[in-house]
Write a protein that holds these residues in place. Structure first.
Motif, PDB file in Angstrom:
ATOM      1  N   MET A   1       0.843  -1.176   0.000  1.00 45.16           N
ATOM      2  CA  MET A   1       0.000   0.000   0.000  1.00 45.16           C
ATOM      3  C   MET A   1       0.887   1.238   0.000  1.00 45.16           C
ATOM      4  N   SER A   2       0.481   2.270  -0.697  1.00 47.28           N
ATOM      5  CA  SER A   2       1.212   3.529  -0.754  1.00 47.28           C
ATOM      6  C   SER A   2       1.156   4.234   0.594  1.00 47.28           C
ATOM      7  N   ARG A   3       2.099   5.129   0.801  1.00 46.50           N
ATOM      8  CA  ARG A   3       2.150   5.874   2.058  1.00 46.50           C
ATOM      9  C   ARG A   3       1.571   7.266   1.899  1.00 46.50           C
ATOM     10  N   PRO A   4       0.853   7.735   2.904  1.00 46.61           N
ATOM     11  CA  PRO A   4       0.381   9.124   2.885  1.00 46.61           C
ATOM     12  C   PRO A   4       1.576  10.079   2.944  1.00 46.61           C
ATOM     13  N   VAL A   5       1.419  11.240   2.322  1.00 48.65           N
ATOM     14  CA  VAL A   5       2.474  12.241   2.265  1.00 48.65           C
ATOM     15  C   VAL A   5       1.962  13.511   2.906  1.00 48.65           C
ATOM     16  N   LYS A   6       2.799  14.136   3.721  1.00 51.25           N
ATOM     17  CA  LYS A   6       2.423  15.369   4.409  1.00 51.25           C
ATOM     18  C   LYS A   6       2.696  16.570   3.503  1.00 51.25           C
ATOM     19  N   HIS A   7       1.682  17.422   3.321  1.00 54.80           N
ATOM     20  CA  HIS A   7       1.840  18.632   2.517  1.00 54.80           C
ATOM     21  C   HIS A   7       2.791  19.564   3.257  1.00 54.80           C
ATOM     22  N   ARG A   8       3.810  20.049   2.582  1.00 55.19           N
ATOM     23  CA  ARG A   8       4.853  20.797   3.295  1.00 55.19           C
ATOM     24  C   ARG A   8       4.407  22.150   3.830  1.00 55.19           C
ATOM     25  N   LYS A   9       3.415  22.782   3.211  1.00 60.51           N
ATOM     26  CA  LYS A   9       2.957  24.092   3.696  1.00 60.51           C
ATOM     27  C   LYS A   9       1.843  23.985   4.724  1.00 60.51           C
ATOM     28  N   THR A  10       0.862  23.115   4.494  1.00 55.35           N
ATOM     29  CA  THR A  10      -0.307  23.059   5.373  1.00 55.35           C
ATOM     30  C   THR A  10      -0.186  22.007   6.464  1.00 55.35           C
ATOM     31  N   GLY A  11       0.634  20.974   6.247  1.00 54.39           N
ATOM     32  CA  GLY A  11       0.770  19.900   7.231  1.00 54.39           C
ATOM     33  C   GLY A  11      -0.327  18.848   7.141  1.00 54.39           C
ATOM     34  N   VAL A  12      -1.263  19.002   6.199  1.00 54.51           N
ATOM     35  CA  VAL A  12      -2.343  18.043   6.014  1.00 54.51           C
ATOM     36  C   VAL A  12      -1.817  16.888   5.165  1.00 54.51           C
ATOM     37  N   TYR A  13      -2.203  15.670   5.519  1.00 47.31           N
ATOM     38  CA  TYR A  13      -1.737  14.498   4.794  1.00 47.31           C
ATOM     39  C   TYR A  13      -2.549  14.248   3.532  1.00 47.31           C
ATOM     40  N   TRP A  14      -1.855  13.814   2.482  1.00 45.45           N
ATOM     41  CA  TRP A  14      -2.444  13.440   1.199  1.00 45.45           C
ATOM     42  C   TRP A  14      -2.064  12.004   0.908  1.00 45.45           C
ATOM     43  N   PHE A  15      -2.852  11.384   0.073  1.00 42.71           N
ATOM     44  CA  PHE A  15      -2.584  10.009  -0.311  1.00 42.71           C
ATOM     45  C   PHE A  15      -2.459   9.935  -1.823  1.00 42.71           C
ATOM     46  N   ARG A  16      -1.394   9.288  -2.286  1.00 43.22           N
ATOM     47  CA  ARG A  16      -1.177   9.094  -3.724  1.00 43.22           C
ATOM     48  C   ARG A  16      -1.247   7.611  -4.029  1.00 43.22           C
ATOM     49  N   LYS A  17      -1.956   7.280  -5.082  1.00 43.62           N
ATOM     50  CA  LYS A  17      -2.089   5.876  -5.475  1.00 43.62           C
ATOM     51  C   LYS A  17      -1.943   5.776  -6.984  1.00 43.62           C
ATOM     52  N   ARG A  18      -1.130   4.829  -7.422  1.00 41.79           N
ATOM     53  CA  ARG A  18      -0.938   4.599  -8.848  1.00 41.79           C
ATOM     54  C   ARG A  18      -2.187   3.962  -9.436  1.00 41.79           C
ATOM     55  N   VAL A  19      -2.536   4.383 -10.638  1.00 42.48           N
ATOM     56  CA  VAL A  19      -3.691   3.829 -11.343  1.00 42.48           C
ATOM     57  C   VAL A  19      -3.180   2.697 -12.238  1.00 42.48           C
ATOM     58  N   PRO A  20      -3.849   1.544 -12.268  1.00 42.50           N
ATOM     59  CA  PRO A  20      -3.419   0.457 -13.148  1.00 42.50           C
ATOM     60  C   PRO A  20      -3.344   0.922 -14.608  1.00 42.50           C
ATOM     61  N   ALA A  21      -2.390   0.366 -15.357  1.00 41.09           N
ATOM     62  CA  ALA A  21      -2.113   0.809 -16.724  1.00 41.09           C
ATOM     63  C   ALA A  21      -3.335   0.752 -17.631  1.00 41.09           C
ATOM     64  N   ASP A  22      -4.143  -0.300 -17.527  1.00 36.80           N
ATOM     65  CA  ASP A  22      -5.307  -0.405 -18.410  1.00 36.80           C
ATOM     66  C   ASP A  22      -6.338   0.693 -18.132  1.00 36.80           C
ATOM     67  N   ILE A  23      -6.459   1.095 -16.874  1.00 38.11           N
ATOM     68  CA  ILE A  23      -7.381   2.172 -16.519  1.00 38.11           C
ATOM     69  C   ILE A  23      -6.767   3.535 -16.862  1.00 38.11           C
ATOM     70  N   ALA A  24      -5.451   3.641 -16.696  1.00 40.79           N
ATOM     71  CA  ALA A  24      -4.771   4.901 -17.005  1.00 40.79           C
ATOM     72  C   ALA A  24      -4.927   5.270 -18.475  1.00 40.79           C
TER      73      ALA A  24
END
Length: 62
Positions: A1-24
């Protein structure tokens, strides 16, 4: 599973997830970014698991 990333200015966490190639190829998006709406690391983990858990039913509009 991907890791949440903290926004450097606001400190709020975001989540990034790769989309499967066929859907992309259909959507034109290689990844999905969504805010988790919290600055608390423990709550971030809970929200990320709830939204992107191992169930495989991942909607990009949520």
């Amino acid at each position: 599973m991907s890791r949440p990333v903290k926004h450097r200015k606001t400190g709020v966490y975001w989540f990034r997830k790769r989309v499967p190639a066929d859907i992309a190829t259909l959507t034109g998006r290689k990844e999905v970014n969504r805010t988790l709406g919290t600055k608390d690391p423990e709550e971030t983990s809970r929200r990320a698991r709830r939204r992107w858990g191992t169930g495989g039913n991942h909607r990009m509009d949520e």
